[in-house]
Design a protein around this motif. Structure first.
Motif, PDB file in Angstrom:
ATOM      1  N   UNK A  66       0.822  -1.207   0.000  1.00  0.00           N
ATOM      2  CA  UNK A  66       0.000   0.000   0.000  1.00  0.00           C
ATOM      3  C   UNK A  66       0.860   1.262   0.000  1.00  0.00           C
ATOM      4  N   UNK A  67       0.466   2.220  -0.828  1.00  0.00           N
ATOM      5  CA  UNK A  67       1.193   3.489  -0.916  1.00  0.00           C
ATOM      6  C   UNK A  67       1.238   4.172   0.451  1.00  0.00           C
ATOM      7  N   UNK A 112      -7.835  -5.600   3.974  1.00  0.00           N
ATOM      8  CA  UNK A 112      -7.750  -4.138   3.910  1.00  0.00           C
ATOM      9  C   UNK A 112      -7.900  -3.665   2.474  1.00  0.00           C
ATOM     10  N   UNK A 113      -8.227  -2.387   2.337  1.00  0.00           N
ATOM     11  CA  UNK A 113      -8.292  -1.752   1.021  1.00  0.00           C
ATOM     12  C   UNK A 113      -7.494  -0.462   1.077  1.00  0.00           C
ATOM     13  N   UNK A 114      -6.757  -0.202   0.006  1.00  0.00           N
ATOM     14  CA  UNK A 114      -5.959   1.019  -0.059  1.00  0.00           C
ATOM     15  C   UNK A 114      -5.468   1.232  -1.479  1.00  0.00           C
ATOM     16  N   UNK A 115      -4.587   2.199  -1.638  1.00  0.00           N
ATOM     17  CA  UNK A 115      -4.007   2.504  -2.946  1.00  0.00           C
ATOM     18  C   UNK A 115      -2.671   1.789  -3.105  1.00  0.00           C
ATOM     19  N   UNK A 116      -2.472   1.174  -4.260  1.00  0.00           N
ATOM     20  CA  UNK A 116      -1.196   0.570  -4.609  1.00  0.00           C
ATOM     21  C   UNK A 116      -0.784   1.120  -5.961  1.00  0.00           C
ATOM     22  N   UNK A 117       0.268   1.901  -5.953  1.00  0.00           N
ATOM     23  CA  UNK A 117       0.677   2.651  -7.152  1.00  0.00           C
ATOM     24  C   UNK A 117      -0.484   3.487  -7.686  1.00  0.00           C
ATOM     25  N   UNK A 118      -1.227   4.061  -6.758  1.00  0.00           N
ATOM     26  CA  UNK A 118      -2.289   4.992  -7.111  1.00  0.00           C
ATOM     27  C   UNK A 118      -3.619   4.359  -7.455  1.00  0.00           C
ATOM     28  N   UNK A 119      -3.674   3.018  -7.478  1.00  0.00           N
ATOM     29  CA  UNK A 119      -4.916   2.328  -7.841  1.00  0.00           C
ATOM     30  C   UNK A 119      -5.465   1.571  -6.634  1.00  0.00           C
ATOM     31  N   UNK A 120      -6.794   1.489  -6.545  1.00  0.00           N
ATOM     32  CA  UNK A 120      -7.423   0.768  -5.439  1.00  0.00           C
ATOM     33  C   UNK A 120      -7.096  -0.719  -5.522  1.00  0.00           C
ATOM     34  N   UNK A 121      -6.834  -1.314  -4.348  1.00  0.00           N
ATOM     35  CA  UNK A 121      -6.532  -2.739  -4.268  1.00  0.00           C
ATOM     36  C   UNK A 121      -7.035  -3.271  -2.931  1.00  0.00           C
TER      37      UNK A 121
END
Length: 284
Positions: A66-67, A112-121
């Motif tokens: 996660x970013x 969990x959910x978050x941004x990975x390289x700016x994209x939702x994951x």
């Protein structure tokens, strides 16, 4: 007998004033390589000399994927019950309390959910420290709910498996999770939502027999143990000697069960490259 006597006075520190090396300052890999814990952390928990991937848990994987380590945890407070009133040498409820106290976790998976390289994951990650990463009803429920969240929000889903298999203290309740998680992943497939499965050391038992091998793409870390029954059980059952490297990630990939093996430092890039590819987005 003079050689038994100290002829020169060196540094004489009273026993009570001696200091031990703080625990956790150094790490020794299975091949005997010594690395400073801080250096290990900075190298994605991989021993720099022999490339050994140290077992890590959800806290470390979330930080890697996660970013800025920013994410929202899903179903954070879901905990197991004891529907069978299981008793062995220790009551199941006592085992759960002990594991929760020791690890600071509610159960063997975090989602969990978050941004990975700016994209939702959406990421579901198992923790081996919690009763061997065993798959009970809460583990299956949290994975199913995480997949449902990904389905609702049309977000790619990633599963990080690290498990000894089904949780014997929940018997049939544990085995039911294989079907439940598989059915939910089928819904992701119908909706054309990417599902990435990462097998880490070890991925065994009912985990391998269900969600760990159902990815649109199945990947692993180097050297991970991947299989259903353990090598000793397979050897004793078949009565035959096993080939070298049996059930290692490299052996499993050679026999067609894995798409590729990713070094941990490249994991975030490789996962996002796949997501970009399957969704036909610009590759970063």
């Amino acid at each position: 007998m003079a050689w038994f006597k100290r002829t020169q006075k060196g540094i004489q520190t009273p026993t009570e004033d001696k200091k031990d090396v703080p625990k956790g300052l150094w790490y020794k890999s299975p091949t005997g390589k010594i690395v400073e814990s801080k250096e290990l952390e900075q190298n994605y928990y991989v021993s720099p000399e022999d490339d050994y991937h140290v077992r890590i848990g959800s806290e470390e994987y979330f930080e890697i994927l996660f970013d800025d380590n920013k994410f929202k945890e899903l179903d954070k407070n879901l905990t197991s019950k004891d529907p069978l009133k299981f008793e062995d040498s220790k009551k199941y409820v006592d085992r759960l309390k002990e594991a929760q106290k020791k690890t600071g976790l509610k159960d063997a998976v975090r989602t969990a959910v978050g941004k990975s390289k700016g994209k939702d994951l959406v990421v579901a990650c198992m923790d081996f420290r919690f009763i061997g990463g065993s798959m009970g009803s809460v583990v299956g429920e949290k994975i199913a709910r995480a997949a449902a969240y990904a389905l609702e929000h049309k977000t790619p889903f990633m599963m990080i498996s690290k498990s000894g298999g089904a949780r014997m203290m929940e018997a049939a309740y544990s085995l039911m999770q294989l079907a439940k998680t598989s059915a939910k992943l089928a819904q992701l497939d119908d909706a054309k939502i990417p599902y990435i499965s990462l097998c880490t050391d070890p991925t065994t038992g009912g985990t391998t027999a269900s969600f760990a091998m159902l990815g649109d793409i199945n990947i692993s870390e180097p050297g991970a143990l991947i299989g259903f029954a353990g090598p000793r059980v397979v050897r004793d059952t078949t009565g035959k000697e096993l080939p070298e490297g049996f059930q290692s990630a490299e052996f499993v990939q050679e026999h067609g069960f894995l798409d590729f093996i990713s070094h941990r430092k490249n994991l975030k890039d490789n996962v996002n490259k796949y997501i970009d590819l399957i969704l036909n987005q610009h590759l970063r």
